[in-house]
Design an enzyme around this catalytic site. Structure first.
Site, PDB file in Angstrom:
ATOM      1  N   TYR A 159       0.803  -1.229   0.000  1.00 35.63           N
ATOM      2  CA  TYR A 159       0.000   0.000   0.000  1.00 35.63           C
ATOM      3  C   TYR A 159       0.838   1.282   0.000  1.00 35.63           C
ATOM      4  O   TYR A 159       0.446   2.291  -0.574  1.00 35.63           O
ATOM      5  CB  TYR A 159      -0.920  -0.090   1.217  1.00 35.63           C
ATOM      6  CG  TYR A 159      -1.338   1.170   1.901  1.00 35.63           C
ATOM      7  CD1 TYR A 159      -2.511   1.827   1.510  1.00 35.63           C
ATOM      8  CD2 TYR A 159      -0.632   1.689   2.981  1.00 35.63           C
ATOM      9  CE1 TYR A 159      -2.934   2.968   2.168  1.00 35.63           C
ATOM     10  CE2 TYR A 159      -1.047   2.824   3.634  1.00 35.63           C
ATOM     11  CZ  TYR A 159      -2.195   3.470   3.218  1.00 35.63           C
ATOM     12  OH  TYR A 159      -2.624   4.602   3.862  1.00 35.63           O
ATOM     13  N   ARG A 184      13.899  -8.823   3.556  1.00 30.23           N
ATOM     14  CA  ARG A 184      14.418  -9.561   2.402  1.00 30.23           C
ATOM     15  C   ARG A 184      15.799  -9.059   1.973  1.00 30.23           C
ATOM     16  O   ARG A 184      16.720  -9.841   1.740  1.00 30.23           O
ATOM     17  CB  ARG A 184      13.421  -9.468   1.247  1.00 30.23           C
ATOM     18  CG  ARG A 184      13.688 -10.377   0.037  1.00 30.23           C
ATOM     19  CD  ARG A 184      14.589  -9.757  -1.022  1.00 30.23           C
ATOM     20  NE  ARG A 184      14.277  -8.390  -1.350  1.00 30.23           N
ATOM     21  CZ  ARG A 184      13.336  -8.004  -2.226  1.00 30.23           C
ATOM     22  NH1 ARG A 184      12.646  -8.904  -2.886  1.00 30.23           N
ATOM     23  NH2 ARG A 184      13.125  -6.725  -2.477  1.00 30.23           N
ATOM     24  N   TYR A 214      -0.941 -17.386   2.781  1.00 32.62           N
ATOM     25  CA  TYR A 214       0.269 -16.666   2.375  1.00 32.62           C
ATOM     26  C   TYR A 214       1.469 -17.370   2.996  1.00 32.62           C
ATOM     27  O   TYR A 214       1.528 -17.537   4.207  1.00 32.62           O
ATOM     28  CB  TYR A 214       0.171 -15.235   2.904  1.00 32.62           C
ATOM     29  CG  TYR A 214       1.014 -14.214   2.180  1.00 32.62           C
ATOM     30  CD1 TYR A 214       0.444 -13.333   1.266  1.00 32.62           C
ATOM     31  CD2 TYR A 214       2.381 -14.103   2.426  1.00 32.62           C
ATOM     32  CE1 TYR A 214       1.206 -12.378   0.615  1.00 32.62           C
ATOM     33  CE2 TYR A 214       3.149 -13.161   1.774  1.00 32.62           C
ATOM     34  CZ  TYR A 214       2.563 -12.300   0.871  1.00 32.62           C
ATOM     35  OH  TYR A 214       3.326 -11.361   0.224  1.00 32.62           O
TER      36      TYR A 214
END
Length: 614
Positions: A251, A460, A522
């Protein structure tokens, strides 16, 4: 002459720009500047000033837009060591970022037209490289190791619908490839250039198309240009006491046009809906004309809904330029909560009953034990008082409640609405949880878990600097297959890790969006690759096997990430041969020269066969 022509409605919406549209049109400062490298990492995720880093051999986080800013994270440091057997050192491996860029292929006639129209454009190597990738592990790994051979040749920044129409018309005339580019948050490979494309590739960067064109309070509808970023859109609406309520994990940086093009979903879809539920009308510029409906009526019965041709088209049919959305008044009450369950199975039963009774709060997300432990590790070090209370909580959970810390899971809750409605909903949710041995764990944990979603994405890049590759993937599945799918996918990944001699890895999952008939799951997957020469290739193999297992268990190829190039091999299996031909028919009609040649949805072989028949 019709009555409407005799007595026109002054605030009528039309395809042309009315007086009201001009009066209410508003430029909005974008979180993404034209030179996005000034604000955002072009070689990773998020803001330039936000990241996990090492200091005094501890993992820390900085980023003044997040509550975790300035935190030292000894528990997270310890978790990384236990999970991946890596001791954090202050000297991190830096990416081998390119300084020399592939020469652009220039179509001189097309470029001359762009100059003639006075459009802002760039053939600078860094501008082109920034827009050659999304946010998959493969994208970032290739970038860090300077492996991109084919990147865009030209970047153009349109500022309105008419600009886009002229650009697409020129591309059609001079046979130039167009790839639409919004926030660059794709995790499906959808914005990477086809490596064998010989034509000039022009990226249409929509980030400067970020105006609110009009707002109709009576109808609760709003029209935005497609390049507006999610958080900018929401800030502007909230100034007017309204919300669209669409909050995907991306978002902060993804755009409205990207949401439409990928059929996006948000964390608060239970109240506000997915993008297809929020969408009233979309305008798409194609090589053969503009696809647009005349009316913004709430529902019409006039044949197939062309909105759904645009939804999920992933940049292969045209450029989304304008979108009309439903909006809602801002809820007067917003309250967080959390629950703890003895195990994941009990948590799934709770989620199923909540969905069955259609009493979902704005957001309810169930994390498995691995994700619960990870979330708990992302807490700052506390003084002796805080540690004491944490010890008391742990004693209560393990001794009083008799729970196994290696099995427990947690759910985060967000309630929005009128005060009395929220109270009733809270009471019902906690009653259902009690049936499945769940108990309340406080609003603070719920709020923290919800907000951490936006910080976790930064892990990540830090992991990659420490020889850990990490990737996420998702699916949707019927309720009666949910538990089996979670178990089987984890087992399949564990089997493949053992086969690849990977000793230190993580696989976890959460149940997020819920529906009458099923839910979204997920997955996170990561492993240490210190001794593995081809970690991205191994990751893709393991993820592909996991995806095969997902399909065998009744899951889908994607719930909200889209197909792109990474999941195109399963597209035909999902929509059938007839479905593929129907898509190709739309492509042939709207884009007969294959100007929008991003190469998404179909496999490379299928695209080659398709182009041969054009």
């Amino acid at each position: 002459m019709s009555l409407l022509q005799q007595f026109p409605i002054q605030n009528q919406c039309s395809n042309s720009t009315s007086i009201l549209d001009q009066r209410m049109s508003k430029n909005i400062e974008s979180v993404i500047p034209k030179k996005r490298q000034d604000a955002l990492k072009w070689y990773g995720w998020g803001y330039n000033d936000s990241m996990f880093y090492a200091k005094n051999n501890l993992i820390c986080f900085r980023g003044d837009k997040y509550e975790l800013n300035g935190s030292s994270l000894p528990y997270f440091t310890e978790w990384v060591f236990k999970t991946f057997n890596i001791k954090i050192e202050n000297n991190l491996k830096l990416p081998n970022l390119p300084t020399v860029f592939p020469e652009p292929i220039i179509n001189e006639q097309f470029l001359a037209e762009i100059k003639k129209c006075n459009f802002s454009y760039s053939i600078d190597g860094l501008d082109r490289l920034i827009r050659c990738h999304g946010q998959t592990l493969q994208d970032i790994y290739m970038l860090w190791n300077n492996e991109y051979k084919r990147i865009p040749d030209l970047i153009v920044w349109p500022t309105c619908h008419d600009n886009v129409k002229k650009i697409v018309d020129c591309a059609q005339n001079y046979n130039v490839v167009i790839i639409p580019f919004g926030g660059g948050t794709s995790v499906s490979g959808s914005v990477t250039c086809p490596q064998n494309e010989k034509r000039m590739i022009c990226v249409v960067d929509t980030s400067q198309m970020n105006k609110m064109l009009w707002l109709n309070r009576k109808n609760l509808t709003v029209c935005f240009e497609a390049g507006i970023v999610g958080q900018d859109l929401e800030k502007e609406l909230q100034k007017n006491g309204l919300t669209v309520g669409h909050e995907p994990d991306s978002y902060e940086f993804s755009t409205l046009g990207g949401w439409v093009a990928t059929r996006a979903s948000g964390m608060k879809k239970n109240i506000y809906g997915n993008i297809e539920d929020l969408l009233v009308k979309v305008t798409l510029v194609t090589p053969v004309g503009v696809l647009d409906k005349e009316t913004s009526a709430p529902r019409i019965s006039c044949g197939p809904d062309f909105n759904h041709i645009v939804l999920g088209s992933e940049g292969t049919l045209g450029v989304v330029t304008k979108v009309i959305l439903k909006v809602r008044p801002l809820p007067p009450v917003k309250r967080y909560g959390s629950l703890v369950f003895p195990n994941f199975e009990d948590g799934i039963k709770f989620m199923r009953e909540v969905a069955e009774r259609r009493c979902q709060p704005a957001s309810v997300r169930l994390m498995d034990n691995e994700q619960f432990i990870l979330g708990q590790s992302l807490k700052e070090a506390k003084g002796w008082v805080g540690s004491f209370f944490d010890s008391v909580k742990k004693t209560y959970i393990t001794r009083v409640k008799g729970l196994d810390l290696t099995q427990i899971c947690a759910a985060t809750l967000l309630f929005e609405g009128e005060s009395e409605d929220v109270k009733r909903q809270e009471t019902l949710i906690y009653e259902i949880a009690k049936k499945y041995n769940g108990f309340a764990a406080g609003g603070q944990n719920g709020e923290r878990g919800y907000i951490l979603t936006f910080v976790i994405a930064y892990i990540r890049d830090f992991a990659l600097s420490n020889d850990i590759v990490a990737e996420s993937f998702e699916t949707s599945v019927p309720w009666d297959r949910c538990s089996t799918l979670c178990r089987n996918v984890k087992a399949r990944i564990a089997f493949d890790c053992e086969k690849q001699k990977i000793s230190h890895y993580l696989v976890s999952c959460r149940v997020t969006q819920t529906y009458d008939t099923g839910c979204c799951i997920y997955f996170y997957f990561a492993f240490r690759f210190s001794d593995i020469p081809n970690p991205v290739e191994i990751t893709e193999q393991i993820e592909n096997n996991a995806r095969d297992e997902i399909l065998a268990c009744g899951g889908s190829i994607s719930h909200h990430h889209g197909v792109g190039k990474l999941r195109s091999k399963w597209y035909k299996e999902t929509v059938s041969e007839t479905g593929i031909e129907l898509y190709k028919a739309a492509k042939r009609k709207l884009d007969p020269k294959n100007i929008f040649a991003a190469g998404n949805l179909l496999t490379s072989n299928e695209w080659s066969q398709f182009k041969a028949k054009l």
